[in-house]
Design a protein around this motif. Structure first.
Motif, PDB file in Angstrom:
ATOM      1  N   ARG A 370      60.590  73.695  -3.744  1.00  0.00           N
ATOM      2  CA  ARG A 370      61.828  73.096  -4.188  1.00  0.00           C
ATOM      3  C   ARG A 370      61.542  71.972  -5.169  1.00  0.00           C
ATOM      4  O   ARG A 370      60.686  71.128  -4.924  1.00  0.00           O
ATOM      5  CB  ARG A 370      62.523  72.554  -2.935  1.00  0.00           C
ATOM      6  CG  ARG A 370      63.849  71.961  -3.182  1.00  0.00           C
ATOM      7  CD  ARG A 370      64.333  71.332  -1.884  1.00  0.00           C
ATOM      8  NE  ARG A 370      65.595  70.682  -2.159  1.00  0.00           N
ATOM      9  CZ  ARG A 370      66.684  70.880  -1.436  1.00  0.00           C
ATOM     10  NH1 ARG A 370      66.641  71.665  -0.390  1.00  0.00           N
ATOM     11  NH2 ARG A 370      67.799  70.279  -1.757  1.00  0.00           N
ATOM     12  N   THR A 371      62.235  71.998  -6.299  1.00  0.00           N
ATOM     13  CA  THR A 371      62.028  70.906  -7.250  1.00  0.00           C
ATOM     14  C   THR A 371      63.318  70.125  -7.476  1.00  0.00           C
ATOM     15  O   THR A 371      63.283  69.013  -7.956  1.00  0.00           O
ATOM     16  CB  THR A 371      61.533  71.432  -8.605  1.00  0.00           C
ATOM     17  OG1 THR A 371      62.430  72.468  -9.020  1.00  0.00           O
ATOM     18  CG2 THR A 371      60.132  71.998  -8.503  1.00  0.00           C
ATOM     19  N   GLY A 372      64.444  70.698  -7.135  1.00  0.00           N
ATOM     20  CA  GLY A 372      65.691  69.968  -7.362  1.00  0.00           C
ATOM     21  C   GLY A 372      66.800  70.666  -6.620  1.00  0.00           C
ATOM     22  O   GLY A 372      66.555  71.482  -5.737  1.00  0.00           O
ATOM     23  N   GLY A 381      64.151  75.688  -7.998  1.00  0.00           N
ATOM     24  CA  GLY A 381      62.713  75.530  -8.184  1.00  0.00           C
ATOM     25  C   GLY A 381      62.018  76.862  -8.318  1.00  0.00           C
ATOM     26  O   GLY A 381      62.590  77.819  -8.832  1.00  0.00           O
TER      27      GLY A 381
END
Ligand code: HEM
Lengths: 443, 286
Positions: A370-372, A381
């Protein structure tokens, strides 16, 4: 190894028969006296386990067919009738359903064994190719068998897989549609499809049995490979198949049956999908279509490629590579015990395949890292699709780049002179591992 | 060798970690965490509680059967070994007085053999459970367009099994402010759904659950249990869920008991074979 027969007919009848049809001789030479390397480890017991799996499937399958009704309106209920009213029908059905999973579990181990110990190399190429044919036939049989109970997932699976062929519309317009119509026996998956799948599901296992006969024939021409990959040099290297391997294989088969029985009796639906307990309904599509676990790696490859035709080709190509591997890997050393570099790439291949299996069970857009997040709070992500792309690339690279390049550049460790000479080392720790490593190819 | 093992372990650990990091993104179907029934029958050797199955059947017969069929069930099943009304004195379920009596109370459609006209007759243990509606269209017409699914294998056809049914039947909650429940539907926190489009509140606070077309059924005291058990919503839900779990696989107890014997046999046999293996191979260096 083969050719010289030590069979001596003991009774008058055996002598009479031997002069007319030497069937007892063949059985004796291949299952009793067959000289077998004495150093086979437990990975080698899966051949025997597979033979038992095939017989189990055929026996239980024939009994199921006595009660099963291949008709769109009755198939689901006839299976439930087997579970409820046929004496021990529940047992026969659960053995058959879980038996397919066990069969695939064993064949994957069997194939991995062959890949690791170089069992596909000369002179066993034909033996290997026959194994690949068996595997293809198993996939076809497993797929069509899963359609027969005519639950929601059966139906969805039949739709998805047969629709793959419509991708050929992209080659010649109309070709794919023609193929799917022909496969379905109509303009959609329906009763005609179910009937032909039943006919073929009954037929294919007997074809498998035929190819297994050839497979074992080829095995008895070349003899077994073994964990060192060094050919048998003298009688000191072998033991007669019986009693040495009958007892060892027998033990392994029973241990395997313990696992098998655990599923059959205590978790019979753990490997299934609840949606398949809902009768097939063409008007309702399951929210999340997943194939049986043993197809998941290929399903992941299919979905990893955005363009349908190439997705289909990628998926079938992954199996096609297995057919080509004897000619892709040119290393003279069979066993990866003595190929310190190749071994690492093999471990990665196994992990990549397991990873692909995991991807196949998730939704393509699920987020792995997950990045955002979106406005709705959904994560964004690195997605399953991208993971599957990387793993698919590695899978292909293993066969098309790693094996061919390593054959030329790798420094194998010292291989023992024969099976019986004191083993040189636990397995290749003598050389600095990775000294000649290729830069790893990745997506 | 050891270095290789380390690498393998590390990678395996990484793969396992990956499995936990992953979060479903697009699949927005949600449902509240199911209530646990604490079922005895779920454990590997667990059995059904016969009194509970009897109560559960009563809930089905008096409540659910007015909308839901159970086409795979026959009245005789109730009196077979492991069933709610099994009585060792009457091992043949078709002859068991309880099942004969249960069936005789129910009228099933038949054809008069003399005239060919449609008639009705009292059911026998060999008949299957009478369906509430003649066909799907009638069932939908009676339920505002929704089809009450057949309950025969329901406990095997939903994620969560008996726990799901147990939860669903008591998952009717007042809808939170900002949620518009469509006509003829009910908000249920355990029914899997995506309520995003019916929600006017903050986008990241969409309520869990879905809209189901089945109204709340198990009002306290709806069924009077013959054994004096208090018929709370929770009790009725639990009992009918247990009954449906049994009905979904009436041979489950037989399966587990057979399994126990099979396991004991296989483990013993494996032991014997292992000892034979050790003995046969004792003189071979390998
Ligand atoms: C129905 C499925 C199969 C059955 C019943 C079967 C059976 C056997 C048996 C009994 C052996 C004897 C040696 C041993 O115990 O390992 C064997 C060897 C072998 N199998 Fe299979 N097999 C099957 C599928 C496959 C597949 C799918 C492959 C590869 C793609 C394969 C490749 C091989 C190879 C290369 C050998 C020789 C291995 C060696 O001795 O090193 N087999 N098989």
């Amino acid at each position: 190894m083969s050719g010289h027969s030590t069979y001596e007919p003991k009774t008058g009848f055996e002598r009479w028969l031997d002069a007319r049809l030497p069937i007892v001789r063949i059985a004796y030479d291949s299952a009793i006296d067959f000289p077998t390397p004495k150093n086979l480890n437990y990975w080698w017991t899966f051949g025997g386990i597979l033979a038992v799996c095939l017989m189990t499937q055929i026996v239980t399958g024939v009994i199921l067919a006595m009660h099963y009704v291949p008709n769109g309106d009755m198939a689901f209920n006839s299976v439930e009738h087997i579970m409820r009213d046929v004496n021990y029908g529940w047992m026969i059905r659960y053995i058959h359903a879980n038996g397919a999973s066990m069969f695939f579990l064993a064949v994957y181990i069997h194939i991995a064994r062959g890949l690791y110990f170089g069992s596909y190399k000369a002179p066993r190429e034909v033996l290997w190719l026959l194994g690949c044919v068996i595997y293809l036939l198993m996939m076809a049989t497993g797929f069509m068998g899963y359609v027969l109970p005519w639950g929601q997932m059966s139906f969805a699976g039949a739709v998805v897989i047969t629709n793959l062929f419509s991708a050929f519309d992209q080659v010649i317009p109309g070709l794919g549609t023609a193929i799917t119509t022909w496969l379905w026996g109509g303009f959609a998956v329906g009763n005609a499809t179910l009937n032909r799948f039943f006919a073929l599901h009954y037929l294919l296992p007997f074809m498998i049995a035929g190819v297994v006969g050839l497979h074992i024939w080829a095995l008895h021409v070349t003899g077994n490979n073994n964990p060192t990959g060094v050919p048998v040099k003298s009688k000191a290297d072998t033991v007669p198949f019986h009693p040495y391997y009958t007892v060892k294989d027998g033990f392994a088969i029973v241990v395997f049956f313990i696992l098998f029985a655990w599923f059959v009796f205590f978790a019979p639906e753990a490997l299934g999908h609840t949606d398949n307990q809902i009768p097939a309904n063409p008007l309702v599509t399951p929210a999340h279509i997943v194939p049986e676990w043993y197809f998941l790696p290929f399903y992941a490859m299919l979905r990893a490629v955005p363009q349908k035709l190439f997705g289909v080709l990628t998926m079938f190509g992954a199996i096609g590579l297995l057919f080509a591997v004897p000619w892709l890997d040119r290393s003279p050393v069979r066993s990866m015990r003595y190929r310190p570099t190749a071994r690492w790439f093999f471990v990665l291949l196994v992990l990549a395949t397991l990873g692909l299996g995991w991807c196949g069970g998730m939704e393509p857009d699920d987020v792995v890292i997950r990045t955002g997040q979106t406005a709705n709070g959904d994560p964004t992500g690195f997605t399953v699709t991208w993971l599957a792309r990387i793993l698919t690339t590695y899978y292909y690279a293993y066969f098309l780049l790693v094996l061919p390049l390593l054959s030329r550049n790798e420094k194998p460790s010292k291989v023992p002179d024969s099976i019986s000479t004191p083993v040189l080392s636990g397995g290749g720790a003598a050389l600095p591992a990775g000294a000649a490593a290729e830069p790893q190819k990745k997506g | 060798m050891t270095s290789m093992r380390t690498v393998a372990l590390t990678l395996a650990a990484a793969a396992a970690a990956l499995a936990f990091v992953a979060a479903p993104a697009q699949a927005r179907t949600t449902q509240a965490e199911l209530k646990e029934g604490g079922w005895a029958f779920e454990s590997p050797l667990g059995r059904f509680d016969q009194a509970q199955l009897q109560r559960g059947y009563k809930v089905y017969a008096e409540v659910c059967s007015s909308c839901h069929s159970m086409n795979l069930m026959y009245y005789r099943n109730l009196c077979q070994q492991g069933g709610p009304f099994y009585d060792p004195k009457h091992p043949n379920p078709n002859e068991a007085p309880v099942c004969k009596a249960i069936a005789a109370d129910i009228k099933v459609p038949d054809i008069d053999p003399d005239t060919g006209d449609a008639t009705e007759r009292p059911a026998t243990p060999a008949d299957h459970f009478k369906a509430p509606y003649a066909n799907e269209a009638a069932a939908r017409a009676g339920n505002g367009g929704a089809l009450p699914p057949d309950l025969s294998v329901m406990a095997r056809a939903r994620e969560g099994g008996a726990n799901y049914i147990y939860s669903l039947l008591q998952g009717y909650k007042d809808e939170p402010h900002g949620l518009t429940v469509p006509d003829g539907k009910y908000y249920n926190i355990y029914y899997p759904g995506d309520l995003g489009s019916a929600w006017s509140g903050p986008k990241d606070k969409v309520p869990v659950g879905g809209f189901i077309s089945m109204p709340f059924q198990l009002v306290e005291g709806r069924v009077t249990f013959d054994d004096g058990t208090k018929s709370t919503t929770d009790q009725m839900a639990k009992d009918v869920a247990a009954f449906l779990a049994w009905a979904a696989e009436p041979k489950a107890e037989e399966r587990k008991q057979t399994g126990l014997a099979v396991m004991a046999y296989l483990i013993l046999f494996a032991g014997v074979l292992f000892l034979s293996y050790k003995r046969i191979w004792r003189n071979v260096e390998h």
